[in-house]
Enzyme design. Sequence first.
Site, PDB file in Angstrom:
ATOM      1  N   HIS A  69     -10.818  -4.417   9.400  1.00  0.00           N
ATOM      2  CA  HIS A  69     -11.424  -4.144   8.084  1.00  0.00           C
ATOM      3  C   HIS A  69     -12.713  -3.326   8.179  1.00  0.00           C
ATOM      4  O   HIS A  69     -13.465  -3.288   7.217  1.00  0.00           O
ATOM      5  CB  HIS A  69     -11.775  -5.453   7.373  1.00  0.00           C
ATOM      6  CG  HIS A  69     -10.611  -6.251   6.901  1.00  0.00           C
ATOM      7  ND1 HIS A  69      -9.696  -6.837   7.748  1.00  0.00           N
ATOM      8  CD2 HIS A  69     -10.205  -6.582   5.653  1.00  0.00           C
ATOM      9  CE1 HIS A  69      -8.800  -7.493   7.040  1.00  0.00           C
ATOM     10  NE2 HIS A  69      -9.080  -7.361   5.766  1.00  0.00           N
ATOM     11  N   GLU A 116       0.799  -1.225   0.000  1.00  0.00           N
ATOM     12  CA  GLU A 116       0.000   0.000   0.000  1.00  0.00           C
ATOM     13  C   GLU A 116       0.834   1.278   0.000  1.00  0.00           C
ATOM     14  O   GLU A 116       0.556   2.224  -0.744  1.00  0.00           O
ATOM     15  CB  GLU A 116      -0.968   0.019   1.195  1.00  0.00           C
ATOM     16  CG  GLU A 116      -2.177  -0.891   1.052  1.00  0.00           C
ATOM     17  CD  GLU A 116      -1.899  -2.337   1.446  1.00  0.00           C
ATOM     18  OE1 GLU A 116      -0.769  -2.618   1.914  1.00  0.00           O
ATOM     19  OE2 GLU A 116      -2.793  -3.182   1.307  1.00  0.00           O
TER      20      GLU A 116
END
Lengths: 325, 349
Positions: A126, A57
């Site tokens: 998440h 990322e």
Amino acid sequence: MRYREALNAALREEMQRDERVFLMGEDVGVFQGAFKVTAGLLEEFGEKRVRDTPISENTIVGMGVGAAMTGLRPVVELMTINFSLLAMDQIVNHAAHIRYMFGGQVKVPLVVRMPQGAGHQLGPTHSHSFEALYLQVPGLLVAVPSTAADAKGLLKAAIRDDNPVIFIEHEYLYGQRGEVPDDDDHVMRFGQAAIRREGGDVTIVGISRMAVTAQRAADLLASEHDVEAEVIDPRTLRPLDLDTILDSVRKTNRCVVVEEGWPHGGVGANLAALIQEQAFDHLDAPIARVTGADLPMPYSKPLEEIAYPHEPQIVQAVLATFGDV
Amino acid sequence: MADRPLPPPEVAREWLETMTLIRRFEERAGEMYAKAKVGGFLHLAIGEEATIVGSVRALRETDYLISTYRSHGHALARGTEPERVMAELFGKEDGVCRGRGGSMHMFDLPRRFMGGYGIVGGNLPLAAGMALACDYLGTEDATLCQFGDGAANQGTFGETLNLAALWRLPVVFMVTNNQFGMGTSLERHSAVTDLFKRGEGYGVPGIRCDGMDVVDTYETTCEALRQAREERRPVLVEAITYRFRGHSMADPEEYRTKEQVEQWRQRDPLTTFGERLSAEGAVPEQEREEIDRRAIETVDGAVLFAEASPFPAPESLYDDVYVLGDQVQGWYSIDERAAGVQRGEDIGP
């Protein structure tokens, strides 16, 4: 049109319009996006412009920054907002700061898209809502669209803007339908709040998915408690259309801010400060906040359900501003 | 390595001039720091001049260069006016970044010097992004990314090398191995101390050069850039060098011995290159003195310029936080207008 399809249309139209626009992210190509937002784009635009990346990322975002500094207009997708924490260095220390720290010599026209939100039992890594983290950073623009039309109009605006944009989608909203103007010119402007429902008794400001929940709560307030709430969706947090919120508060004299994120240092905390600074004399009650619970998100369904706001909490908070609870 | 032939005399002389300028500039910057004319951190590149000039001279004008917080020398080698680099150190309006960046954040867009960066390893992804843009736009330009041995332990190192190899990007990663990540020596921070070998597992071939030898650094970087440009693949170059000064000005250097520093000083890149140029007849000794005198004059001028330049005006505090336009019409349109919020320009300098 569904919210995800509206995003897809925005990406497709902007890629057709400008060769410099390209997509990068984990599984955006062959897999068509973890939430299918990029469906069909690899087929249409090819591997040069729809690029599957490794799971890296910080580097994906950083490459977007570098490419944006040198003539491209990258749109980076991160699979969830929790994963964006791995890219915090590139987002804050680089994307947001580069123009300023280099004396305005360069711009960073980068969009970083990511979904947030609870409700799918994805547990503590998440499921969060971090718009408040990004709201804090000068140099970034922050969008939190809650309808399909806004998703399309704001994403197109984000791609055309010369500033780095944190574009926060919502996992719950991806499947929601809404009317979307289908012309290419449906480009919205950041910094324009929407009044989702008019009312004279109380102002409810809902952030991201909570704009939708707030409208449902407003319907309950009207039908069950004879309270007419005005529901405002800021749509973007930077720039923030504070005027629309202040105008409403001056009319209703009460305000409740609803967000899915954490209470401390949240969007509501910020808005409460801004509103009391400028409309203190108009307030008949303390500004109330309804927020996500102050904890990591639990997995178990009954626990998760009570860890982020639903209609009853909003109704209760609104009634409390009238001293009725 | 030392037996690589010299370039033509005028080229060699220019290299010596630039290395000398960097040396004298850095020495003066240190003095100005001691006089509190320069604030914050100051990282000097004294000892690393051959690595800087050798690698930067291998670039074409349209290639991109990106560096670290030790980057005055990179800006100077790329052609940025010493006056504007010094003015940046002084925090003045005429600094390369209008006093917004300071020592760690030099930048010169017209010369494609894409910045010094204060976050260790933060510039590697940016470099790959610039190389991606070159590839995407179909240009022949390459990117040279400089970072230190300390940065080789950051996650971005592995992530970026993998992606650059996967996408066949025209980028050269140059690790300036000056033996220390701040105060932690190479053998205390890296399990594998042959840093050029670290790329192989990512599909990035590695090569090592003598970073104290400007000719070797130049030739090695040229070949790496050729591969990046023509064969469309990244290369990792390890330049072995040494910084004669501490990590920053705030470094008592308790982690290394005076003997070690002295040993490396025997290989001072400025002295060895200068002596070689005289020995081989390229630049006579008296001309070297002249080069040194001119460098000192240039740096004198840079200090005078920086002194004379004004500090940025308080009302410019919010300039360039955003690109202004339809969506962002001014700082006020983005943030608080409340009386209770202290704005910077109200405080004054």
